[in-house]
Motif scaffolding. Sequence first.
Motif, PDB file in Angstrom:
ATOM      1  N   TYR A   1       0.431  -1.229  -0.016  1.00 37.86           N
ATOM      2  CA  TYR A   1       0.236  -0.084   0.147  1.00 37.86           C
ATOM      3  C   TYR A   1       0.735   1.272   0.044  1.00 37.86           C
ATOM      4  O   TYR A   1       0.615   2.570   0.026  1.00 37.86           O
ATOM      5  CB  TYR A   1      -1.822   0.181   1.252  1.00 37.86           C
ATOM      6  CG  TYR A   1      -2.141  -1.062   1.549  1.00 37.86           C
ATOM      7  CD1 TYR A   1      -2.893  -0.961   1.106  1.00 37.86           C
ATOM      8  CD2 TYR A   1      -1.581  -2.525   1.847  1.00 37.86           C
ATOM      9  CE1 TYR A   1      -3.708  -2.311   0.008  1.00 37.86           C
ATOM     10  CE2 TYR A   1      -2.465  -3.383   1.654  1.00 37.86           C
ATOM     11  CZ  TYR A   1      -3.579  -3.527   0.979  1.00 37.86           C
ATOM     12  OH  TYR A   1      -4.430  -4.604   1.111  1.00 37.86           O
ATOM     13  N   ALA A   2       1.949   1.210  -0.551  1.00 37.30           N
ATOM     14  CA  ALA A   2       3.086   2.127   0.074  1.00 37.30           C
ATOM     15  C   ALA A   2       2.970   3.073  -2.029  1.00 37.30           C
ATOM     16  O   ALA A   2       2.697   2.555  -2.655  1.00 37.30           O
ATOM     17  CB  ALA A   2       3.925   1.812   0.337  1.00 37.30           C
ATOM     18  N   GLY A   3       3.247   4.315  -1.401  1.00 39.49           N
ATOM     19  CA  GLY A   3       3.178   4.790  -2.696  1.00 39.49           C
ATOM     20  C   GLY A   3       2.400   5.600  -3.793  1.00 39.49           C
ATOM     21  O   GLY A   3       1.243   5.403  -3.283  1.00 39.49           O
ATOM     22  N   ASN A   4       3.130   5.997  -4.875  1.00 39.75           N
ATOM     23  CA  ASN A   4       1.562   6.475  -5.489  1.00 39.75           C
ATOM     24  C   ASN A   4       2.142   6.486  -6.853  1.00 39.75           C
ATOM     25  O   ASN A   4       3.033   6.299  -7.615  1.00 39.75           O
ATOM     26  CB  ASN A   4       1.745   8.235  -6.125  1.00 39.75           C
ATOM     27  CG  ASN A   4       1.908   9.324  -4.394  1.00 39.75           C
ATOM     28  OD1 ASN A   4       1.179   9.158  -3.351  1.00 39.75           O
ATOM     29  ND2 ASN A   4       2.351   9.881  -3.428  1.00 39.75           N
TER      30      ASN A   4
ATOM     31  N   ILE B   1       8.209   5.449  -4.396  1.00 31.68           N
ATOM     32  CA  ILE B   1       7.511   5.049  -3.062  1.00 31.68           C
ATOM     33  C   ILE B   1       9.142   5.618  -2.519  1.00 31.68           C
ATOM     34  O   ILE B   1      10.192   6.073  -3.304  1.00 31.68           O
ATOM     35  CB  ILE B   1       7.710   3.673  -2.858  1.00 31.68           C
ATOM     36  CG1 ILE B   1       8.973   3.017  -3.229  1.00 31.68           C
ATOM     37  CG2 ILE B   1       6.744   2.727  -3.686  1.00 31.68           C
ATOM     38  CD1 ILE B   1       9.408   1.409  -3.646  1.00 31.68           C
ATOM     39  N   THR B   2       8.972   5.688  -0.976  1.00 31.51           N
ATOM     40  CA  THR B   2      10.063   5.908  -0.740  1.00 31.51           C
ATOM     41  C   THR B   2      11.091   4.874  -0.526  1.00 31.51           C
ATOM     42  O   THR B   2      10.818   3.786  -0.084  1.00 31.51           O
ATOM     43  CB  THR B   2       9.923   7.223   1.174  1.00 31.51           C
ATOM     44  OG1 THR B   2       8.948   5.786   1.772  1.00 31.51           O
ATOM     45  CG2 THR B   2       9.531   8.719   0.757  1.00 31.51           C
ATOM     46  N   GLU B   3      12.327   5.222   0.596  1.00 32.37           N
ATOM     47  CA  GLU B   3      13.110   4.367   0.575  1.00 32.37           C
ATOM     48  C   GLU B   3      12.548   3.427   1.646  1.00 32.37           C
ATOM     49  O   GLU B   3      13.178   1.930   2.402  1.00 32.37           O
ATOM     50  CB  GLU B   3      14.984   4.753   0.535  1.00 32.37           C
ATOM     51  CG  GLU B   3      16.076   4.100   1.171  1.00 32.37           C
ATOM     52  CD  GLU B   3      17.411   4.830   1.520  1.00 32.37           C
ATOM     53  OE1 GLU B   3      18.459   3.404   0.665  1.00 32.37           O
ATOM     54  OE2 GLU B   3      17.478   5.268   1.718  1.00 32.37           O
ATOM     55  N   ASP B   4      12.311   4.076   3.019  1.00 29.00           N
ATOM     56  CA  ASP B   4      11.922   3.872   3.780  1.00 29.00           C
ATOM     57  C   ASP B   4      10.517   2.461   4.337  1.00 29.00           C
ATOM     58  O   ASP B   4      10.213   1.489   5.062  1.00 29.00           O
ATOM     59  CB  ASP B   4      10.984   4.124   4.986  1.00 29.00           C
ATOM     60  CG  ASP B   4      11.693   5.583   5.254  1.00 29.00           C
ATOM     61  OD1 ASP B   4      12.989   4.916   5.654  1.00 29.00           O
ATOM     62  OD2 ASP B   4      11.457   6.528   6.147  1.00 29.00           O
ATOM     63  N   ASP B   5       9.887   2.387   2.049  1.00 27.12           N
ATOM     64  CA  ASP B   5       8.528   1.797   1.720  1.00 27.12           C
ATOM     65  C   ASP B   5       9.644   0.204   1.433  1.00 27.12           C
ATOM     66  O   ASP B   5       8.769  -0.865   1.527  1.00 27.12           O
ATOM     67  CB  ASP B   5       8.008   2.185   1.055  1.00 27.12           C
ATOM     68  CG  ASP B   5       7.112   3.016   1.710  1.00 27.12           C
ATOM     69  OD1 ASP B   5       7.023   3.309   2.533  1.00 27.12           O
ATOM     70  OD2 ASP B   5       7.431   3.991   0.429  1.00 27.12           O
ATOM     71  N   VAL B   6      10.657   0.433   1.135  1.00 29.97           N
ATOM     72  CA  VAL B   6      11.422  -1.206   1.000  1.00 29.97           C
ATOM     73  C   VAL B   6      11.430  -1.682   1.206  1.00 29.97           C
ATOM     74  O   VAL B   6      12.597  -1.628   2.721  1.00 29.97           O
ATOM     75  CB  VAL B   6      12.445  -0.626  -0.404  1.00 29.97           C
ATOM     76  CG1 VAL B   6      13.455  -1.934  -0.237  1.00 29.97           C
ATOM     77  CG2 VAL B   6      11.943   0.159  -1.203  1.00 29.97           C
ATOM     78  N   TRP B   7      11.201  -3.399   1.807  1.00 33.89           N
ATOM     79  CA  TRP B   7      11.371  -4.135   2.675  1.00 33.89           C
ATOM     80  C   TRP B   7      12.763  -5.363   2.376  1.00 33.89           C
ATOM     81  O   TRP B   7      13.112  -5.736   3.356  1.00 33.89           O
ATOM     82  CB  TRP B   7      10.447  -5.340   2.746  1.00 33.89           C
ATOM     83  CG  TRP B   7       9.653  -4.682   3.525  1.00 33.89           C
ATOM     84  CD1 TRP B   7       9.136  -3.634   3.515  1.00 33.89           C
ATOM     85  CD2 TRP B   7       7.901  -5.226   3.158  1.00 33.89           C
ATOM     86  NE1 TRP B   7       7.361  -3.201   3.709  1.00 33.89           N
ATOM     87  CE2 TRP B   7       6.919  -4.457   4.095  1.00 33.89           C
ATOM     88  CE3 TRP B   7       7.079  -6.689   2.670  1.00 33.89           C
ATOM     89  CZ2 TRP B   7       5.295  -4.544   3.760  1.00 33.89           C
ATOM     90  CZ3 TRP B   7       6.271  -6.615   2.751  1.00 33.89           C
ATOM     91  CH2 TRP B   7       4.871  -6.043   3.142  1.00 33.89           C
TER      92      TRP B   7
END
Length: 84
Positions: A59-62, A75-81
């Motif tokens: 559900y991250a990002g646009n 997305i942002t770097e924080d959204d990367v698992w």
Amino acid sequence: MQLLGNRILVEQKRESKTASGLIIIPEESKEVKKEATVLLVGDEVTKVKEGDTVIFDAYAGNIFSDTDDSLQTLITEDDVWAVL
């Protein structure tokens, strides 16, 4: 295009339209993988580089660009698992 900050542009591939047995799956049911290829990275991104394959929050990002076979999401770097 140059991304700023810790933003990452990724491209996700959509599942195929046809399942085994030649059953056509409706457009609304096509699932987008949470796995994507990194296209561009911002100037503050340190752990991911262009060309990497990443797994990220569903559900991250646009949504940046949406076509029949792929979806580009910002997305942002924080959204990367994980980086595969």
